[in-house]
Design a protein around this motif. Structure first.
Motif, PDB file in Angstrom:
ATOM      1  N   ALA A   1      -5.499 -22.196 -21.342  1.00 30.96           N
ATOM      2  CA  ALA A   1      -5.902 -20.842 -21.774  1.00 30.96           C
ATOM      3  C   ALA A   1      -6.990 -20.293 -20.853  1.00 30.96           C
ATOM      4  N   LEU A   2      -7.946 -21.130 -20.502  1.00 28.75           N
ATOM      5  CA  LEU A   2      -9.077 -20.653 -19.693  1.00 28.75           C
ATOM      6  C   LEU A   2      -8.657 -20.401 -18.247  1.00 28.75           C
ATOM      7  N   ALA A   3      -7.777 -21.243 -17.725  1.00 26.73           N
ATOM      8  CA  ALA A   3      -7.306 -21.010 -16.350  1.00 26.73           C
ATOM      9  C   ALA A   3      -6.560 -19.677 -16.277  1.00 26.73           C
ATOM     10  N   ILE A   4      -5.746 -19.401 -17.306  1.00 23.96           N
ATOM     11  CA  ILE A   4      -4.998 -18.134 -17.315  1.00 23.96           C
ATOM     12  C   ILE A   4      -5.960 -16.954 -17.518  1.00 23.96           C
TER      13      ILE A   4
ATOM     14  N   ALA B   1     -13.139 -26.724 -26.831  1.00 24.50           N
ATOM     15  CA  ALA B   1     -12.500 -25.550 -26.205  1.00 24.50           C
ATOM     16  C   ALA B   1     -13.385 -24.311 -26.363  1.00 24.50           C
ATOM     17  N   ARG B   2     -13.906 -24.122 -27.561  1.00 24.28           N
ATOM     18  CA  ARG B   2     -14.768 -22.945 -27.799  1.00 24.28           C
ATOM     19  C   ARG B   2     -15.998 -22.991 -26.896  1.00 24.28           C
ATOM     20  N   ALA B   3     -16.576 -24.191 -26.730  1.00 26.18           N
ATOM     21  CA  ALA B   3     -17.768 -24.316 -25.871  1.00 26.18           C
ATOM     22  C   ALA B   3     -17.406 -23.981 -24.420  1.00 26.18           C
ATOM     23  N   ASN B   4     -16.264 -24.458 -23.975  1.00 25.23           N
ATOM     24  CA  ASN B   4     -15.819 -24.100 -22.614  1.00 25.23           C
ATOM     25  C   ASN B   4     -15.577 -22.600 -22.509  1.00 25.23           C
ATOM     26  N   GLY B   5     -14.977 -22.049 -23.556  1.00 20.67           N
ATOM     27  CA  GLY B   5     -14.680 -20.621 -23.547  1.00 20.67           C
ATOM     28  C   GLY B   5     -15.947 -19.783 -23.471  1.00 20.67           C
ATOM     29  N   ALA B   6     -16.975 -20.205 -24.186  1.00 20.46           N
ATOM     30  CA  ALA B   6     -18.226 -19.427 -24.198  1.00 20.46           C
ATOM     31  C   ALA B   6     -18.796 -19.317 -22.782  1.00 20.46           C
ATOM     32  N   LEU B   7     -18.588 -20.350 -21.990  1.00 21.91           N
ATOM     33  CA  LEU B   7     -19.117 -20.339 -20.617  1.00 21.91           C
ATOM     34  C   LEU B   7     -18.179 -19.645 -19.633  1.00 21.91           C
ATOM     35  N   LEU B   8     -16.867 -19.778 -19.866  1.00 19.38           N
ATOM     36  CA  LEU B   8     -15.915 -19.392 -18.818  1.00 19.38           C
ATOM     37  C   LEU B   8     -15.113 -18.125 -19.119  1.00 19.38           C
ATOM     38  N   ALA B   9     -14.795 -17.899 -20.383  1.00 18.20           N
ATOM     39  CA  ALA B   9     -13.950 -16.736 -20.706  1.00 18.20           C
ATOM     40  C   ALA B   9     -14.143 -16.380 -22.179  1.00 18.20           C
ATOM     41  N   PRO B  10     -15.226 -15.687 -22.498  1.00 21.43           N
ATOM     42  CA  PRO B  10     -15.543 -15.407 -23.902  1.00 21.43           C
ATOM     43  C   PRO B  10     -14.491 -14.550 -24.605  1.00 21.43           C
ATOM     44  N   GLN B  11     -13.573 -13.947 -23.830  1.00 16.86           N
ATOM     45  CA  GLN B  11     -12.582 -13.064 -24.462  1.00 16.86           C
ATOM     46  C   GLN B  11     -11.434 -13.822 -25.137  1.00 16.86           C
ATOM     47  N   VAL B  12     -11.314 -15.132 -24.882  1.00 21.87           N
ATOM     48  CA  VAL B  12     -10.180 -15.887 -25.461  1.00 21.87           C
ATOM     49  C   VAL B  12     -10.345 -15.999 -26.982  1.00 21.87           C
TER      50      VAL B  12
END
Ligand SMILES: C[S@@+](CC[C@H](N)C(=O)[O-])C[C@H]1O[C@@H](n2cnc3c(N)ncnc32)[C@H](O)[C@@H]1O
Length: 288
Positions: free
Chosen positions: A138-141, A163-174
């Motif tokens: 999801a984050l790569a996309i 996943a949420r922690a990674n998302g907060a750093l890399l792509a908060p829109q997911v």
């Protein structure tokens, strides 16, 4: 001085002494002991690669020694390097990983590349990643297509936290959702891409002992290995928009079975692509 671990601390041991000591011990289990030594020391000491070279003669404190010892002990016990480091690279992203998530594999980068094909950078498309684990796909996309609306579903609460922690750093829109495949999604949502790297090993797969540190529920689908792929394919057609694409990672010996499932579910242009090692790895179909 004796540390909490009971090991006698020798204050005259420098970073370089530790480099040599780790490298010699890691030779027993790693085919890249120098590289692993640098990564483990960098993680234990909070240094980058340049500092490891530049400050090679710096003394190592008792606290630093304790941190190095913990990581080395884990690694020598067979804990995967990614879990020792707490992070791993996937599709150019530095992801946090923990034992609750599968370690993202290079094979899965093939799936991401195929999913991005045909999605122009300024397309406002909707993408769904099922069984997101660390959030890798999801984050790569989301990073490659910032205008895409990316949704990710995961059944394991502990994995979803990573996943949420990674998302907060890399792509908060997911959008992150907890639950069983399509169940937590609003039934009105339609996707241009559905992607998944689901569990696809059978419960007696001979590789499982080597994978013992990773979560069983991320690896094993059931007695045949096809159970998760079957459920995802069964629910995909009605969730895709017209011309939407379903892309599934699977085991190298499952291509024929997955193509059969996709054809039976009504998908068109069914095909299987190979990974970098030339093994059948990702099957896809288009909703007509
Ligand atoms: C092979 S791992 C893939 C993780 C990540 N997508 C990757 O490629 O690195 C499969 C993931 O699917 C999740 N999973 C298993 N069964 C599920 C279900 N019924 N619904 C949602 N997720 C599920 C597992 O917890 C695991 O995180």
């Amino acid at each position: 001085m004796t540390s909490d671990s009971g090991v006698t601390h020798n204050p005259s041991r420098s970073l370089r002494d530790w480099q040599y000591a780790l490298r010699d011990q890691l030779r027993a289990l790693s085919d890249q002991p120098e590289q692993e030594t640098r990564w483990l020391l960098a993680a234990a000491l909070g240094l980058d690669g340049a500092a490891l070279l530049r400050d090679a003669l710096m003394p190592i404190s008792a606290e630093e020694e304790a941190r190095i010892t913990v990581l080395l002990t884990q690694r020598l016990a067979g804990v995967p390097l990614a879990y020792c480091l707490g992070e791993w690279s996937f599709y150019g992203l530095d992801l946090c990983v923990a034992p609750a998530v599968l370690i993202p594999r290079p094979d899965t980068e093939t799936l991401v590349t195929l999913a991005l094909e045909g999605l122009a950078e300024n397309d406002a498309v909707r993408v769904l990643d099922l069984g997101t684990g660390s959030g890798a796909i999801a984050l790569a996309i989301a990073q490659a297509r910032p205008l895409a609306e990316v949704w990710a579903v995961e059944r394991s609460p502990a994995a979803l936290q990573v996943a949420r922690a990674n998302g907060a750093l890399l792509a908060p829109q997911v959008h992150w959702l907890e639950g069983d495949w399509y169940a937590p999604l609003d039934s009105a949502l339609r996707f241009n891409r559905i992607v998944a790297n689901p569990p696809y090993l059978a419960d007696n797969d001979s590789h499982l002992p080597d994978l013992r540190h990773e979560p069983w529920e991320a690896l094993v689908a059931g007695p045949s290995g096809l159970e998760c792929l079957e459920r995802i394919i069964a629910g995909a057609y009605e969730r895709l928009s017209l011309q939407g694409v379903l892309l599934l990672e699977h085991g190298p010996d499952q291509g024929k079975a997955v193509r059969g499932l996709l054809n039976n579910a009504g998908f068109g242009a069914v095909q299987t692509c190979r990974d970098l090692a030339g093994r059948e790895r990702v099957s896809s179909g288009i909703r007509n």
